[in-house]
Design a protein around this motif. Structure first.
Motif, short mmCIF file in Angstrom:
data_model
loop_
_atom_site.label_atom_id
_atom_site.label_comp_id
_atom_site.label_asym_id
_atom_site.label_seq_id
_atom_site.Cartn_x
_atom_site.Cartn_y
_atom_site.Cartn_z
N THR A 1 0.94 -1.19 0.06
CA THR A 1 0.06 -0.08 -0.01
C THR A 1 1.02 1.19 -0.01
N LEU A 2 0.32 2.45 -0.36
CA LEU A 2 1.04 3.66 -0.34
C LEU A 2 1.59 3.88 1.00
N GLU A 3 0.99 3.69 2.06
CA GLU A 3 1.49 3.86 3.53
C GLU A 3 2.65 2.92 3.77
N GLU A 4 2.29 1.62 3.56
CA GLU A 4 3.52 0.76 3.72
C GLU A 4 4.74 0.95 3.04
N ARG A 5 4.77 1.47 1.56
CA ARG A 5 5.66 1.90 0.78
C ARG A 5 6.46 3.17 1.40
N ALA A 6 5.70 4.15 2.10
CA ALA A 6 6.25 5.31 2.51
C ALA A 6 7.10 5.02 4.16
N ASP B 1 8.22 7.51 -6.37
CA ASP B 1 6.89 7.70 -6.35
C ASP B 1 6.56 8.98 -5.71
N PRO B 2 5.77 9.73 -6.41
CA PRO B 2 5.47 11.28 -5.92
C PRO B 2 4.46 11.09 -4.79
N GLY B 3 3.80 10.05 -4.63
CA GLY B 3 2.82 9.75 -3.28
C GLY B 3 3.63 9.67 -2.28
N VAL B 4 4.59 8.75 -2.37
CA VAL B 4 5.69 8.46 -1.16
C VAL B 4 6.44 9.70 -0.60
N ARG B 5 6.82 10.39 -1.88
CA ARG B 5 7.71 11.72 -1.50
C ARG B 5 6.64 12.54 -0.64
N GLU B 6 5.43 12.66 -1.00
CA GLU B 6 4.54 13.60 -0.37
C GLU B 6 4.24 13.14 1.15
N LEU B 7 4.13 11.90 1.28
CA LEU B 7 4.09 11.53 2.58
C LEU B 7 5.69 11.72 3.35
N LEU B 8 6.65 11.56 2.94
CA LEU B 8 7.72 11.78 3.43
C LEU B 8 8.12 13.33 3.77
N GLU B 9 7.62 14.16 3.08
CA GLU B 9 7.72 15.44 3.30
C GLU B 9 6.80 15.78 4.80
N ALA B 10 5.83 15.16 4.66
CA ALA B 10 5.05 15.47 6.15
C ALA B 10 5.81 14.95 7.17
N ARG B 11 6.73 13.87 7.13
CA ARG B 11 7.42 13.39 8.07
C ARG B 11 8.75 13.95 8.25
#
Length: 812
Positions: free
Chosen positions: A473-478, A538-548
């Motif tokens: 999942t996207l969360e797992e990848r992040a 993955d742009p979605g992963v990078r977006e979640l990483l930015e928030a972290r």
């Protein structure tokens, strides 16, 4: 009775360490079952050190000095940390004990072991088990589908290798392995109170087969140790060989006369050094704390302290660079990567990192339309995510897969033809000319044959991507991405980040998987590198990483690669997905890695038997394709330490490809969770590797695999040395030695960490596996919090200043 017997078998097998088959060879500590006890307590299982003459030779050439021996005595015997007065001189008590070690005494201080001649029993047992486990044999074992014991019970009465009387003794064999084992133990007169001890001793008679059967019982389920023991004890009864009731017996404590002799010898030396009159009773009191049975362990520790102190003094105190690198390369922590990283970083625009070669992405990998899957993850983990390939062009992929399957079918038919009892001569008549030509090329022009093969494979290369989104999942990848970045301390990013997995490519090598990536389950790391690259891009992963709190610049692109540890070439993968804006940067990396690879190949040639730095790089690389070459590379021979810290600790330092390098920055891991993961996973795997090399060197007959020249493969599960005996576990002699000399220095792993000592201590205290390893001295850990702090050595009693080499010119 059946349940009680099963419990006894399980208890007897507690210390047996499962061993993987050759096609997924995983390094293990063969004595891992003893890690809950002090290292020295395992001496009853066989030698744990080299011989005294080896250490004396090292001492004479300066590899071990008196300061090392004295430091080893102090660490091993705290009561000898004070001083004693000898004649008119006051000496450290530890030095007095160390001085005795320098005396070239003739007596052997090793363990005295009792063994019994069981070669006939071993040969018969091995033959039956090998026949049962051999995969896809041309002549399959009758009744195999019913299990080992049932097949053996049916066939043993017709075995012509047993005398008629021996076969008659087996007429009463009951059905079922539990009943069969119980019956055999009764026939042999084993008392109920002795059953577990007898079973444990029996498993250690053939530890190779026992280890593999324990693994197979857990992973495959077609055989178990109860069946194995039923066959073993049934054969014992047939041959009238009583079971062993006692294991190897170490020598008793030395008598008072021996202590007196030791004191007089040392006193004689001290008188010769003008210390004045010597009180022999004072010398004897010191020596009593260091009995001869412990001398070899002190020598071993001194040997290790010498290396560790020199390593610590070589490490850098430089500051971390601040400018943004153009290219970053993340490579496996494998010591073979150390040389590649060092040579790549001669270019100031390249920065390297070390991380476990599966890049934190544990997967089960299936190639496009593949019939099987590869578990590409550490053995400590269980595969839960399946990653597959998606071709860019389905029509092209279909044609190439179909052609590949035809080639595989032809290969299987050819193998059956050349191996079959009834077909081999006809096969030679019809296809011999073709294989004759192939054999000539393999022998006299392996490089040419390799180029032909590589060109054919390159022409059939399938452009594809890996389907990570279907597996995680996207969360797992992040979470995977965040964990990896924090563990390695990657806080800034270059424009191109290369994730380089590794593999080894050589011909006719049964131990191929032992040279591949241990973090990838004995497989090449390309699949994991490809999956990790997709996640990081993955742009979605990078977006979640930015928030972290982890910001990856938009112009940073990750690309997968594979490092061939035989040729040291690094090949970029999935280049079709690389944006045009980064092509020039990728080309620049390929040029720089080519130069670095050539330098490293010549460097390694200094240590590789049969090679020389004067040889051309083409000739040196050709060894990988020579089917007669037993030293295509040296693998992890020489591994001795693991450094966990920022790259500035080691950048520019030649570590001679002996050190596992795991990047880590404490400031990026405020709660120590990343460090805990490193200590409980990569460190544990590194010590498996280290101990496998250690014991394959110390005791090659028991824990190694013997010389490759007499190996007889049992399918893909393992090898025998010749035609029978135990399944050989551990490494072949060519991985650790040449001729009669060792290539590998058997040193227990020295873990070196730059991180807060309090955090390290807390992590050790709450993890039993780490307490066992460090408190029981199977491996050591040395640490400092900041680059300006002194190095501190961990013991179960607390942290102590680590010994460093004497200053130049100081007394040795």
């Amino acid at each position: 009775m059946s349940l009680l017997l099963r419990v006894a078998v399980a208890s007897a097998a507690h210390d047996i360490v499962p061993s993987w088959p050759l096609d997924s060879f995983i390094a293990v500590n063969p004595l891992a079952g003893s890690e809950s006890r002090p290292f020295e307590s395992a001496r009853s299982l066989g030698p744990l050190t080299r011989q005294r003459t080896d250490y004396l030779a090292d001492h004479k050439r300066g590899r071990i000095v008196l300061a090392d021996l004295e430091a080893a005595v102090r660490l091993r015997i705290p009561e000898l940390t004070g001083t004693v007065t000898i004649g008119e001189t006051t000496l450290p008590a530890a030095r007095l004990a160390a001085l005795e070690l320098e005396l070239d005494q003739s007596h052997d201080t090793g363990a005295s072991l009792r063994t019994s001649p069981l070669s006939r029993l071993d040969e018969i047992t091995s033959r039956w088990v090998a026949a049962f486990l051999t995969p896809d044999p041309l002549w399959p074992m009758p009744h195999r589908q019913h299990g080992l014991y049932a097949a053996w019970r049916t066939l043993i009465r017709h075995d012509p290798s047993l005398a008629p009387g021996a076969r008659r003794r087996l007429r009463g064999l009951p059905e079922g392995p539990d009943a069969g084992l119980g019956w055999a133990l009764d026939q042999l007169g084993v008392e109920a109170d002795d059953v577990q001890r007898v079973l444990a001793l029996e498993l250690h008679q053939l530890p190779g087969w026992a280890s593999h059967i324990k693994w197979r019982a857990e992973k495959v389920g077609d055989i178990d140790l109860t069946s194995f023991l039923a066959v073993r004890f049934g054969t014992r009864h047939a041959l009238q060989i009583p079971p062993s009731l006692t294991g190897p017996i170490p020598r008793e404590h030395e008598p008072a006369t021996e202590l007196q002799r030791r004191a007089e010898l040392l006193a004689g030396r001290l008188v010769g050094t003008h210390v004045g009159p010597v009180d022999i009773s004072t010398v004897a009191r010191v020596l009593a704390a260091h009995p001869t049975r412990d001398h070899l362990f002190t020598w071993q520790l001194a040997y290790e302290l010498n290396y560790r102190s020199r390593l610590l003094s070589s490490l850098s105190t430089a500051h971390a660079p601040t400018e943004r690198p153009g290219i970053q390369v993340v490579m496996c922590i494998d010591p073979r990567s150390e040389g590649a990283r060092r040579h790549l970083e001669t270019a100031s625009t390249i920065e390297t990192f070390g991380f476990a070669g599966f890049f934190g992405v544990p997967i089960r990998f299936v190639r496009h339309r593949g019939k099987g899957a590869v578990n590409s993850l550490p053995a400590l983990l269980t595969p839960r995510h399946t990653v597959t390939e998606a071709p860019r062009d389905d029509a092209t992929a279909t044609r190439r897969v179909t052609a590949a399957r035809r080639r595989d079918a032809v290969d299987r038919a050819l193998h059956a033809g050349e191996s079959g009892t009834a077909t081999s001569f006809a096969f030679a008549e019809t296809a011999g000319w073709f294989y004759g030509l192939t054999s000539v090329l393999r022998t006299f022009a392996p490089g040419l044959l390799a180029r032909i093969r590589e060109e054919r494979l390159a022409g059939r290369a399938l452009e594809s991507s890996v389907t990570v989104a279907d597996a995680f999942t996207l969360e797992e990848r992040a979470v995977l991405a965040e964990t990896s970045l924090r563990m390695m301390g990657m806080a800034r990013f270059g424009r191109l980040v290369v994730l380089a997995g590794h593999g080894s490519d050589s011909r006719n090598n049964l131990y191929q998987s032992a040279l591949d990536c241990g973090a990838c389950g004995g497989n090449p790391g390309a699949a994991n590198a490809r999956a990790a690259t997709v996640i990081f891009n993955d742009p979605g992963v990078r977006e979640l990483l930015e928030a972290r709190g982890i910001s990856i610049p938009k112009d940073t692109v990750f690309i997968a690669a594979e490092h061939n540890t035989v040729t040291d070439a690094i090949t970029l993968l999935d280049t079709h997905s690389l944006p045009a804006s980064h092509r020039a940067l990728a080309d620049d990396f390929l040029r720089r890695q080519s130069t670095a690879a050539d330098r490293l190949v010549r460097e390694r040639a200094r240590d590789l038997p049969g090679a020389s730095p004067r040889h051309s790089t083409t000739r040196l690389r050709r060894r990988a394709h020579d089917w007669a070459e037993v030293y295509p590379e040296l693998g992890l021979a020489g591994n001795a330490a693991m450094i966990i810290g920022p790259r500035e600790l080691t950048r520019g330092v030649d570590l001679s490809r002996r050190v596992f390098l795991h990047s880590y920055v404490p400031e990026f891991d405020a709660h120590g969770t990343g460090l805990e993961t490193v200590l409980t996973a990569p460190v544990v795997v590194a010590q498996w590797i280290n101990h496998q090399y250690y014991f394959s060197s110390i005791n090659p007959d028991l824990h190694g695999a013997g010389t490759k020249t007499v190996h007889n493969a049992i399918g893909t599960i393992g090898v025998l040395a010749g035609q029978g005996g135990d399944l050989r576990r551990g490494l072949p002699w060519q991985s650790v030695g040449v001729g009669t000399a060792l290539l590998h220095e058997p040193l227990r792993l020295a873990v070196i960490v730059q991180a807060p000592l309090e955090t390290i201590g807390q992590i050790i205290s709450r993890n039993q596996v780490l307490r066992d390893l460090f408190d029981n001295e199977w491996i050591t850990i040395t640490a400092r919090e900041r680059r300006t702090d002194p190095w501190m050595h961990y013991t179960r009693y607390g942290w102590h200043t680590a010994p460093l080499p004497p200053a130049e010119g100081a007394q040795q």
